[in-house]
Design a protein around this motif. Structure first.
Motif, PDB file in Angstrom:
ATOM      1  N   ASN A 166      43.599  36.619  29.112  1.00 27.80           N
ATOM      2  CA  ASN A 166      43.425  35.446  28.259  1.00 27.80           C
ATOM      3  C   ASN A 166      42.829  34.286  29.049  1.00 27.80           C
ATOM      4  N   GLN A 167      43.151  34.204  30.353  1.00 26.23           N
ATOM      5  CA  GLN A 167      42.556  33.146  31.178  1.00 26.23           C
ATOM      6  C   GLN A 167      41.060  33.359  31.309  1.00 26.23           C
ATOM      7  N   ASP A 168      40.655  34.629  31.423  1.00 24.28           N
ATOM      8  CA  ASP A 168      39.228  34.953  31.447  1.00 24.28           C
ATOM      9  C   ASP A 168      38.551  34.418  30.188  1.00 24.28           C
ATOM     10  N   GLU A 169      39.217  34.637  29.065  1.00 26.47           N
ATOM     11  CA  GLU A 169      38.670  34.192  27.785  1.00 26.47           C
ATOM     12  C   GLU A 169      38.485  32.677  27.768  1.00 26.47           C
ATOM     13  N   HIS A 170      39.497  31.969  28.211  1.00 22.64           N
ATOM     14  CA  HIS A 170      39.416  30.504  28.199  1.00 22.64           C
ATOM     15  C   HIS A 170      38.364  30.006  29.193  1.00 22.64           C
ATOM     16  N   ASP A 171      38.286  30.636  30.344  1.00 20.37           N
ATOM     17  CA  ASP A 171      37.302  30.222  31.344  1.00 20.37           C
ATOM     18  C   ASP A 171      35.886  30.300  30.781  1.00 20.37           C
ATOM     19  N   GLY A 208      43.212  31.285  21.367  1.00 20.61           N
ATOM     20  CA  GLY A 208      44.534  31.878  21.323  1.00 20.61           C
ATOM     21  C   GLY A 208      45.130  32.138  22.688  1.00 20.61           C
ATOM     22  N   SER A 209      46.201  32.898  22.723  1.00 18.48           N
ATOM     23  CA  SER A 209      46.959  33.100  23.968  1.00 18.48           C
ATOM     24  C   SER A 209      47.095  34.565  24.366  1.00 18.48           C
ATOM     25  N   ARG A 210      46.448  35.480  23.632  1.00 20.37           N
ATOM     26  CA  ARG A 210      46.546  36.913  23.964  1.00 20.37           C
ATOM     27  C   ARG A 210      45.162  37.554  23.978  1.00 20.37           C
ATOM     28  N   ALA A 211      44.900  38.354  24.998  1.00 15.37           N
ATOM     29  CA  ALA A 211      43.659  39.122  25.091  1.00 15.37           C
ATOM     30  C   ALA A 211      43.905  40.503  24.494  1.00 15.37           C
TER      31      ALA A 211
END
Length: 296
Positions: free
Chosen positions: A72-77, A89-92
């Motif tokens: 999920n951090q990858d997604e936000h980055d 969101g908070s789940r990949a």
């Protein structure tokens, strides 16, 4: 919210491409027909079982595959520049299977439990990113939008070929997927949205529309030809996206070959998007030309 969250998952996969990956093999040596898998890091046991079943892969198979994870951090980055954090969101969750194919195969995408992104959207965006000749399956454990899966697809492709995908291409492809999805929501037709973006991109990559005014003109013509009513926000978002695409070193023939499923449909529409120089002249330039004519 569930629908939007899937968007984040697909885009997250793209972010990972921006960081260097170990070269595993040359394109010629890549193991064709053997899947490379990218899994959402936050899948619980039941969700993982569902996704693997949809990908037609077993836990035993995974022992012989190159497996990557998207967090999920990858997604936000990667996605925070394009989507609100609450949307990401908070789940990949999105997962992707990539099989390398021989030259000429193009990009073929199949989706399972993906509601926001169509196969055409993926194929067009992946072609922009520089992906070539691969069969790709995108799956969610339940109905999700799937946007973040684009990251996983590109990460698996890098693992397969040992070739690093250019960061600028990845970012533009991410932007393209998001904009196409937004236009689809606005006009209420996913297929029309993907065809609209594809048709405009074709003109830009061919060099038929280069200046902002020329791109604006093509956007307007394409929307009229396809009977699509764009909001001013969507219109400006498309123009901005196309300016980014114009800065990429894309080849029109390669683009059409890789996203041929989409471009065959566009060719069937028989759109007339010829640039009219008079239409694209700026207002002030027309005034200057007028006074020049008087003095001459």
């Amino acid at each position: 919210m569930m629908k939007k969250r899937g968007i984040a998952v697909l885009l997250a996969g793209m972010m990972l491409v921006a960081s260097p990956l170990t070269v595993l093999a040359d394109r010629e040596d890549a193991k064709l027909n053997i899947p490379y898998v990218s899994l959402g890091a936050d899948l619980n046991t039941q969700e993982r079982e569902t996704v693997l079943r949809l990908l037609d892969v077993t836990e035993e198979d995974l022992k012989n595959y190159t497996v990557a994870t998207v967090t999920n951090q990858d997604e936000h980055d990667f996605l925070d520049s394009y989507l609100d954090k609450s949307v990401i969101g908070s789940r990949a969750l999105s997962s992707v299977l990539v099989e390398g194919k021989k030259d000429g195969n193009g990009i073929n995408v199949t989706t399972k439990n993906i509601t926001y992104c169509t196969p055409g959207m993926y194929e067009n965006a992946l072609a922009t990113a520089g992906i070539k000749d691969a069969d790709i399956v995108v799956a969610g454990p339940f109905n999700i939008s799937g946007t973040a899966a684009l990251v996983g697809a590109i990460k698996s492709y890098e693992n397969m070929t040992g070739e690093k995908v250019d960061k600028e291409n990845v970012e533009t492809a991410t932007n393209e997927l998001v904009i196409t999805g937004q236009v689809a929501e606005s006009v209420g037709d996913q297929e029309k949205a993907e065809q609209l973006i594809g048709a405009i991109k074709e003109q830009v990559v061919e060099g038929e529309a280069v200046t902002t005014e020329e791109i604006e003109n093509v956007v307007e013509q394409a929307a009229q030809e396809m009977k699509i009513e764009l909001s001013e926000e969507d219109r400006q978002a498309i123009v901005s996206l196309m300016e980014k695409i114009d800065n990429l070193d894309l080849d029109i023939e390669s683009l059409k070959e890789q996203a041929k499923n989409l471009y065959e449909k566009i060719e069937g529409l028989d759109l007339n998007l010829n640039i009219d120089e008079e239409q694209v002249k700026g207002f002030f330039q027309k005034i200057i030309d007028f006074f020049k004519g008087l003095f001459e």
